[in-house]
Write a protein that holds these residues in place. Structure first.
Motif, mmCIF file in Angstrom:
data_model
loop_
_atom_site.group_PDB
_atom_site.id
_atom_site.type_symbol
_atom_site.label_atom_id
_atom_site.label_comp_id
_atom_site.label_asym_id
_atom_site.label_seq_id
_atom_site.Cartn_x
_atom_site.Cartn_y
_atom_site.Cartn_z
ATOM 1 N N ALA A 81 38.057 44.108 40.113
ATOM 2 C CA ALA A 81 37.171 43.077 39.570
ATOM 3 C C ALA A 81 36.070 43.822 38.808
ATOM 4 N N ALA A 82 36.439 44.309 37.640
ATOM 5 C CA ALA A 82 35.598 45.252 36.887
ATOM 6 C C ALA A 82 34.554 44.510 36.062
ATOM 7 N N PHE A 83 33.684 43.775 36.744
ATOM 8 C CA PHE A 83 32.723 42.930 36.039
ATOM 9 C C PHE A 83 31.606 43.743 35.396
ATOM 10 N N GLY A 84 31.585 45.037 35.636
ATOM 11 C CA GLY A 84 30.629 45.911 34.949
ATOM 12 C C GLY A 84 31.160 46.441 33.634
ATOM 13 N N SER A 85 32.371 46.017 33.266
ATOM 14 C CA SER A 85 32.985 46.475 32.019
ATOM 15 C C SER A 85 33.403 45.293 31.146
ATOM 16 N N VAL A 86 32.642 44.207 31.233
ATOM 17 C CA VAL A 86 32.977 43.005 30.464
ATOM 18 C C VAL A 86 32.622 43.211 28.992
ATOM 19 N N ALA A 107 35.322 36.645 26.695
ATOM 20 C CA ALA A 107 34.651 37.584 27.592
ATOM 21 C C ALA A 107 35.679 38.029 28.612
ATOM 22 N N VAL A 108 35.907 39.339 28.705
ATOM 23 C CA VAL A 108 36.964 39.842 29.580
ATOM 24 C C VAL A 108 36.630 41.273 30.012
ATOM 25 N N PRO A 109 36.856 41.600 31.281
ATOM 26 C CA PRO A 109 36.653 42.981 31.717
ATOM 27 C C PRO A 109 37.722 43.894 31.117
ATOM 28 N N LEU A 110 37.280 44.988 30.515
ATOM 29 C CA LEU A 110 38.221 45.932 29.899
ATOM 30 C C LEU A 110 37.827 47.369 30.242
ATOM 31 N N PRO A 111 38.077 47.779 31.488
ATOM 32 C CA PRO A 111 37.757 49.148 31.894
ATOM 33 C C PRO A 111 38.821 50.142 31.434
ATOM 34 N N ARG A 159 48.116 46.707 34.784
ATOM 35 C CA ARG A 159 48.013 45.954 36.035
ATOM 36 C C ARG A 159 46.542 45.788 36.438
ATOM 37 N N ALA A 160 45.772 46.853 36.239
ATOM 38 C CA ALA A 160 44.336 46.780 36.542
ATOM 39 C C ALA A 160 43.639 45.803 35.607
ATOM 40 N N ILE A 161 44.020 45.821 34.346
ATOM 41 C CA ILE A 161 43.402 44.920 33.365
ATOM 42 C C ILE A 161 43.745 43.472 33.685
ATOM 43 N N ALA A 187 36.713 57.816 30.604
ATOM 44 C CA ALA A 187 37.896 57.559 31.424
ATOM 45 C C ALA A 187 37.841 56.160 32.022
ATOM 46 N N MET A 188 39.025 55.603 32.301
ATOM 47 C CA MET A 188 39.055 54.357 33.078
ATOM 48 C C MET A 188 38.408 54.613 34.425
#
Length: 422
Positions: free
Chosen positions: A209-214, A312-316, A277-279, A176-177
């Motif tokens: 700022a989903a930097f754990g999903s880069v 490189a991009v966060p994609l949760p 929007r989150a992305i 899940a997101m």
């Protein structure tokens, strides 16, 4: 006789070709052919004050090669040139072996912030020394994610401006997101910490700022792939590198550079039922993480004179939860892509973003961005002023030769064509 290209087919012919290639089931093709809106009962249950539905075209990027697997990628978007550009880029990347993916452990971050704590340093020590207790609190707050192997993994404490105690929660949300998962755990942790330490809970919520999903994607291209009628591949590649380096120095250019990337990413996010929007928030915050807004991609020469592009991009993103499980078109899109994990979906989306950047930069530094864009824009304009399918054949060439491509010109030319055909 050469068979027509996919974009030259009618909608029904495209669906038939996808079924013939076993990329779409007969049932899903029939569903897309009918273009049925959501049932009012379902739509009304999804949002407040429901009054109707807003539709976007759903298109496809064909044969996107990522990590050795070929995907058919759906896009929901109104912009005429995005899917055409993405298909062009997909072909260039596929001819060069496709896109490779690099991604680490996928976690989401949540923030718990407390104020009015008299001894901030002591509060930090307590949190740091009692992770096991807080992890148990998190497990009780959301036991279902624990059963799937996820949940709270780590807490990092920070004192901000000698005023705020911030707890950064790392949470594995699995397929899940995970916004609701993260928020539920954050609130439980906040109350548990407050019960022991006192203070005031200021906020407890996920951060976008989903930097754990880069996700990192890269492609290596033979520059000959980029050659145009007037420029060598080497010349285009060097200009592409120069344009990227300029974006690293100029925020105004970096913003447009990244917007082009998000054209592709957002369209796939929409088609797959994820939160665009989150992305967007995550991507732009990641671009600004150093304090200086930067492009999300980088292009450079390799030691053996190949062009290498990286993103490189966060994609949760998720493949379950939220609207994903209830929107029928999203479910068709998932089956079309043959995606099995959230990580796999994120990799494909990163590849689309990289390809979108490749196509945009190539057009920008060679023929100019308007050449291909305006051909598609002219068609949209012609349809908007009421041209029929038979009239488009005559109207489009005239529109593209006209000094001004606007509604007034299109209306005038269409009137002239109709007068001549009376």
């Amino acid at each position: 006789m050469t068979s027509p290209k996919f974009y030259q087919l009618s909608k029904s012919e495209r669906l038939a070709r996808l079924v013939e290639a076993n990329q779409l089931s007969e049932k899903d093709a029939q569903f897309l052919a009918q273009s049925q809106p959501l049932a009012d009962e379902l739509a009304d249950s999804m949002i407040e004050n429901y009054i109707g539905q807003y539709h976007l075209p759903l298109g496809i990027v064909q044969d996107v090669m990522v990590a050795g697997k070929v995907y058919q990628v759906p896009m929901a978007i109104e912009e005429p040139s995005v899917i055409a550009a993405a298909n062009n880029a997909a072909k260039m990347m596929r001819l060069n072996g496709g896109v490779t993916i690099e991604s680490g452990q996928r976690v989401m971050f949540g923030e718990v912030v407390l104020t009015d704590l008299p001894q901030l340093a002591d509060a930090v020590k307590w949190v740091d020394n009692h992770f096991a207790i807080l992890q148990t609190v998190a497990q009780k707050a959301h036991p279902s994610i624990v059963k799937r192997g996820g949940g709270l993994q780590k807490i990092t404490t920070t004192i901000v401006e000698n005023r705020f105690l911030k707890l950064n929660l790392e949470i594995d949300t699995k397929a899940a997101m995970g916004a609701n998962i993260v928020n539920t755990i954050c609130e439980a942790i906040a109350h548990a910490v407050q019960a022991t330490l006192g203070g005031t809970i200021l906020l407890s919520v996920l951060t976008n700022a989903a930097f754990g999903s880069v996700v990192k994607a890269s492609v290596t291209l033979n520059p000959e792939t980029l050659a145009t009628a007037t420029l060598t591949g080497d010349a285009v590649a060097q200009r592409l590198i120069d344009a990227t380096q300029f974006a690293q120095l100029d925020v105004a250019r970096a913003a447009t550079h990244n917007k082009g990337i998000m054209n592709g990413i957002d369209a796939v996010i929409m088609a797959t039922g994820n939160d665009w929007r989150a992305i967007e928030a995550g991507a732009h915050s990641y671009a600004a993480r150093t304090g200086h807004y930067q492009p999300l991609t980088d292009w450079s020469w390799t030691s053996d004179h190949q062009l290498r592009g990286q993103i490189a991009v966060p994609l949760p993103v998720g493949i379950v939860g939220g609207s994903i499980g209830i929107l029928p078109t999203v479910q068709v899109a998932q089956r079309l892509m043959v995606i099995e994990t959230a990580e796999e979906l994120a990799g494909v989306i990163a590849a689309i973003g990289l390809g979108q950047n490749l196509a945009a930069l190539k057009a920008l530094v060679s023929d100019g961005i308007q050449k291909g864009h305006m051909a598609l824009q002219a068609k949209s304009l012609a349809i908007a002023v009421g041209a029929t399918a038979s009239e488009l054949t005559t109207l489009l060439p005239q529109l593209l030769k006209a000094p001004h491509l606007n509604t007034e010109t299109a209306t005038t030319l269409l009137s002239q064509i109709r007068a001549e055909n009376r």
